[in-house]
Write an enzyme that holds these catalytic residues in place. Structure first.
Site, PDB file in Angstrom:
ATOM      1  N   GLY A   1      -1.621   7.598  14.531  1.00 52.27           N
ATOM      2  CA  GLY A   1      -0.474   6.725  14.780  1.00 52.27           C
ATOM      3  C   GLY A   1      -0.339   5.549  13.842  1.00 52.27           C
ATOM      4  O   GLY A   1       0.745   4.976  13.727  1.00 52.27           O
TER       5      GLY A   1
ATOM      6  N   ASN B   1       1.918  -0.950   3.302  1.00 46.53           N
ATOM      7  CA  ASN B   1       3.227  -0.771   3.930  1.00 46.53           C
ATOM      8  C   ASN B   1       3.434  -1.861   4.973  1.00 46.53           C
ATOM      9  O   ASN B   1       2.688  -1.952   5.949  1.00 46.53           O
ATOM     10  CB  ASN B   1       3.318   0.616   4.583  1.00 46.53           C
ATOM     11  CG  ASN B   1       4.700   0.897   5.128  1.00 46.53           C
ATOM     12  OD1 ASN B   1       5.145   0.265   6.084  1.00 46.53           O
ATOM     13  ND2 ASN B   1       5.398   1.822   4.508  1.00 46.53           N
TER      14      ASN B   1
ATOM     15  N   LYS C   1       5.755  -2.331   7.168  1.00 48.45           N
ATOM     16  CA  LYS C   1       6.197  -1.949   8.521  1.00 48.45           C
ATOM     17  C   LYS C   1       5.048  -1.395   9.358  1.00 48.45           C
ATOM     18  O   LYS C   1       4.844  -1.814  10.493  1.00 48.45           O
ATOM     19  CB  LYS C   1       7.309  -0.904   8.435  1.00 48.45           C
ATOM     20  CG  LYS C   1       8.617  -1.467   7.948  1.00 48.45           C
ATOM     21  CD  LYS C   1       9.672  -0.389   7.879  1.00 48.45           C
ATOM     22  CE  LYS C   1      10.915  -0.947   7.197  1.00 48.45           C
ATOM     23  NZ  LYS C   1      11.873   0.111   6.864  1.00 48.45           N
TER      24      LYS C   1
ATOM     25  N   GLY D   1      -9.703  -3.096   5.782  1.00 49.87           N
ATOM     26  CA  GLY D   1      -9.293  -2.452   7.036  1.00 49.87           C
ATOM     27  C   GLY D   1      -8.348  -3.309   7.852  1.00 49.87           C
ATOM     28  O   GLY D   1      -8.304  -4.524   7.711  1.00 49.87           O
TER      29      GLY D   1
ATOM     30  N   GLY E   1      -6.877  -1.889  11.449  1.00 54.62           N
ATOM     31  CA  GLY E   1      -6.714  -1.501  12.862  1.00 54.62           C
ATOM     32  C   GLY E   1      -7.550  -2.311  13.831  1.00 54.62           C
ATOM     33  O   GLY E   1      -7.090  -2.651  14.921  1.00 54.62           O
ATOM     34  N   GLU E   2      -8.787  -2.604  13.465  1.00 54.55           N
ATOM     35  CA  GLU E   2      -9.676  -3.288  14.417  1.00 54.55           C
ATOM     36  C   GLU E   2      -9.446  -4.801  14.432  1.00 54.55           C
ATOM     37  O   GLU E   2      -9.375  -5.404  15.506  1.00 54.55           O
ATOM     38  CB  GLU E   2     -11.153  -3.007  14.112  1.00 54.55           C
ATOM     39  CG  GLU E   2     -11.461  -1.652  13.503  1.00 54.55           C
ATOM     40  CD  GLU E   2     -11.382  -0.478  14.463  1.00 54.55           C
ATOM     41  OE1 GLU E   2     -11.422  -0.681  15.673  1.00 54.55           O
ATOM     42  OE2 GLU E   2     -11.266   0.668  13.957  1.00 54.55           O
TER      43      GLU E   2
HETATM   44 MO1  MOS Z   1     -11.368   3.287  16.265  1.00 53.68          MO
HETATM   45  S1  MOS Z   1     -12.416   2.493  17.844  1.00 53.68           S
HETATM   46  O1  MOS Z   1     -12.526   3.421  15.102  1.00 53.68           O
HETATM   47  O2  MOS Z   1     -10.606   4.637  16.818  1.00 53.68           O
END
Ligand code: MOS
Length: 736
Positions: free
Chosen positions: A460, A622, A624, A693, A695-696
């Site tokens: 996602g 990106n 967005k 990174g 996401g985290e």
């Molecule tokens: Mo993430 S917790 O590395 O999906």
């Protein structure tokens, strides 16, 4: 990254129109429907299980339990946990290790008949005493001798105790569950001895390895398809018993089997963020120099697997402090094994650390940002290495400006808007920036299409979009002519999607493969009539065409190059991995979340009035999708801060709120104004694009920002997440 930095999500159309196919949606000839029946005790043995009624029910194809299972070959091999992926061998024997552990698999010809048959199964148990309460089981804590489990000391052990100003507090975070919209699901089928799985996985290669280990077959014989995921947040990093059960079932009936977990089973069978108790001890001089920091964590695991995460790690490097001690212990409980959940370790650890930093700043009567600036780490003192790049101060500045930090008063409860108390808080986040070996194949076709292939998943965050943008940037081929093939075995090997490492890993491989494609094109051009006898160094590649830098007007597009050479395609495949140079640096992303809360002191209601999340993630590929990640992560942090807790009835060892009516997550109405800011400066070391990174760090630091804002509004320090209104109204929580 400029022209392509704002392209739309390339899979957006497929996702919103329903043409994106998720695992359980694959049309499969002759598919049968399966479900798992779970144990109703948390620990013990199955004394008897009556499956007769279910077997005789209409349409039932089989019922599998420990009594009649054909045990996969890997069950008898010496236990190699790394190979099994999930060391709970389903149906192996009659032991029950947690509530709702699968004890039977029912397969029928229709969904309804399967559901009905499952309701007819009855089990009798020999119950044993279970433990699901971490607070009551702390004496069972164990120290695991690994990098994560070892104690860490820098300077004087527990040196904080000698400081002028000291705080010592305990913080708890409850179990939180991932619960993506898409349920865990699989379609399993066998072709002879070769299984194929359409399953919800964050790592095609990891799933192949686990399944190969369980069934004792070569990895090459396992095919996995996980092209689209409706979110995962870490639960797709393991191969779970439900996947093995479906494979066992499909093998037995020699038909494809579809198994989709019920929402309730998502709370019990596919991991969660572990309940964790943390103790912080911080000491500083009177003018705010941190002199000692001790961070201890005790977290739950299961009785059959040691799960660990980097809960205390951030405390070792994020601030400049001479005396740092960390300790990390785990306690086996009678539950399913926890698993990484967005910001694993650091999200938990940052709640304790960043709350404690706020508590110490308050005790020093110092602005929390000023306190952090005085303890800014110029280098990584844990690894004794320079940062590859660090723009944390820029994040502080940007956030202060946007949230209106100047309106904050150090004294809690001193700002009001009508009947609402106003509070401002912040929390720092960080996460290691990793780069894992990845192979990408770039294929340029006669019709002008560039195909980029990699087995990596896209759960996602926009991995396909990122691959498209980087491919377009390097080759000049427009994004609409780029096709991404991913999320399936058989493609060049990609990494597991996790740990915020995908863009750095896969993006680098796209970068390298596209550059290899260009040099192959240039080589071809000089070998034949196009630019025969022109040295490669005199050729340039731009916007999908080759030209001479020596002024000759001739321009040859990739398509003509293929035509001229009677080729169908031009292919470049390359494995890409981190450099030796990068090992000399400490590579982290940084974030700061700022929160303005409004608290109604009479009702205890907390409103998140404004969130500003600022991050140093290196280059933004990106805008967005990156902003989307950051918004989503911060919202996850709101859930963690204010709502999420899996409540267990410890008498029975089972969850009470195993549904979305009772397990609360934030919705749009819970966030009034949310902003994102990226420093967007290239990291010179991390990888060719200079990304780190995202996401985290999007979540790490958010929950303490809320707790700190609530304290600033009310003077109430809540150290047990989530911060629910009862804790605001409860007079006894006011001890600060
Ligand atoms: Mo993430 S917790 O590395 O999906």
């Amino acid at each position: 990254m400029s022209k392509t930095s704002n392209i739309n999500r390339v899979d957006g159309f497929a996702k919103v129109t329903g043409s994106a196919t998720y695992s359980a949606e694959y049309k499969t000839q002759g598919v049968a429907y399966a479900c798992l029946v779970g144990s109703t005790i948390a620990k013990g043995r199955i004394k008897a299980i009556d499956t007769k009624k279910a077997e005789w029910a209409p349409g039932v194809l089989t019922v599998i339990t420990h009594l009649n299972v054909d045990k996969p070959a890997g069950y008898d091999k010496p236990k190699d946990k790394s190979n099994l992926g999930q060391p709970l061998p389903i149906f192996k024997d009659n032991t029950v290790l947690y509530y709702d552990q699968p004890i039977a698999l029912v397969i029928a010809d229709t969904f309804e008949r399967m559901q009905y048959a499952a309701s007819l199964i009855k089990a009798e148990y020999l119950k044993e005493e279970h433990t699901t309460d971490l607070h009551k089981a702390k004496d069972k804590e164990k120290k695991i001798d690994t990098d994560k489990g070892n104690d860490y000391h820098r300077g004087v052990e527990d040196g904080y105790k000698n400081a002028d100003v000291v705080i010592e507090h305990e913080y708890t975070i409850p179990t939180e569950v991932h619960n993506p919209m898409e349920l865990a699901n699989i379609i399993a089928k066998w072709d002879g001895n070769k299984p194929s799985l359409f399953t919800k996985s964050q790592g095609v290669e990891g799933t192949r390895k686990s399944v190969a280990g369980v069934f004792g077959i070569p990895i090459e014989d396992v095919s996995v398809n996980s092209e689209y995921l409706g979110g995962a947040f870490g639960m797709g990093l393991h191969t779970w018993p439900y996947e093995i059960a479906a494979l066992i079932g499909a093998k037995k009936i020699n038909r494809p089997v579809k198994l989709v977990l019920h929402r309730e089973q998502m709370f019990t069978n596919v991991g969660f963020r572990p309940y964790t108790i943390q103790k912080m001890g911080l000491g500083a001089t009177k003018d705010g120099k941190l002199t000692g920091l001790t961070h201890e964590a005790v977290a739950m695991t299961s009785s059959y697997e040691d799960f660990m995460e980097g809960t205390v790690n951030m405390s070792r490097f994020i601030y400049d402090c001479a005396n740092v001690s960390t300790r990390y212990r785990i306690v086996p409980l009678d539950t399913c094994t926890p698993i990484w959940m967005r910001g694993p370790g650091e999200a938990t650890g940052s709640f304790a650390l960043e709350s404690a930093m706020d508590e110490l700043a308050h005790k020093l009567d110092m602005d929390p940002i000023e306190f952090r600036k005085r303890n800014y780490a110029e280098k990584d003192l844990e690894q004794n290495k320079p940062w590859s790049s660090k723009f944390l101060l820029e994040c502080y500045e940007a956030g202060m400006e946007r949230i209106g930090w100047k309106n904050r008063k150090n004294k809690p409860g001193s700002v009001r808007e009508g009947e609402w108390l106003v509070g401002y808080g912040m929390g720092t986040g960080t996460f290691g920036s990793y780069r894992n070996p990845t192979t990408v194949k770039a294929k340029f076709l006669l019709d002008g299409t560039l195909v980029l292939q990699c087995s990596v998943n896209d759960m996602g965050p926009g991995t396909a979009t990122m691959m498209t943008a980087i491919g377009a940037e390097i080759t000049g081929i427009p994004p609409e002519n780029i096709v991404i093939e991913m999320g399936k075995s058989g493609l060049p090997k990609g990494p597991t999607q996790g740990g915020s490492a995908t863009t750095s890993s896969v993006g680098s491989a796209v970068h390298d493969a596209c550059n290899l494609l260009i040099s192959k094109a240039l080589g071809l051009a000089t070998e034949n009539q196009n630019f025969k006898n022109t040295p490669i160094s005199d050729l340039a590649f731009a916007n999908g065409s080759i030209s001479s830098v020596k002024g000759a007007a001739k321009k040859v597009s990739l398509v003509s190059l293929l035509n001229d050479n009677k080729l169908e395609e031009l292919v470049a495949e390359k494995e890409s991995k981190g450099s030796e140079e990068a090992k000399k640096y400490s590579i982290y992303s940084f974030s700061v979340h700022f929160v303005k809360v409004l608290v109604n002191p009479n009702l205890g209601k907390i409103r998140i009035a404004h969130v500003v999340s600022c991050a140093d993630i290196g280059t933004v590929i990106n805008e967005k999708t990156s902003a989307g990640q950051m918004f989503g992560g911060a919202v996850g942090g709101i859930g963690m801060g204010l709502m999420e807790a899996l409540e267990i009835d410890h008498r029975f060892g089972r969850p009470i709120n195993n549904n979305f009516a009772d397990y609360h997550v934030p919705v749009n109405a819970d966030i009034e104004k949310q902003e994102v800011f990226f420093v967007n400066k290239k990291d010179p070391i991390s990888n060719p694009m200079g990304t780190k990174g995202l996401g985290e760090t999007a979540l790490v630091g958010m929950a303490p920002a809320i707790a700190n804002a609530v304290f600033n509004a009310t003077g109430k320090r809540v150290r047990d997440l989530p911060i629910t209104l009862d804790k605001i109204l409860e007079p006894s929580t006011a001890k600060v």
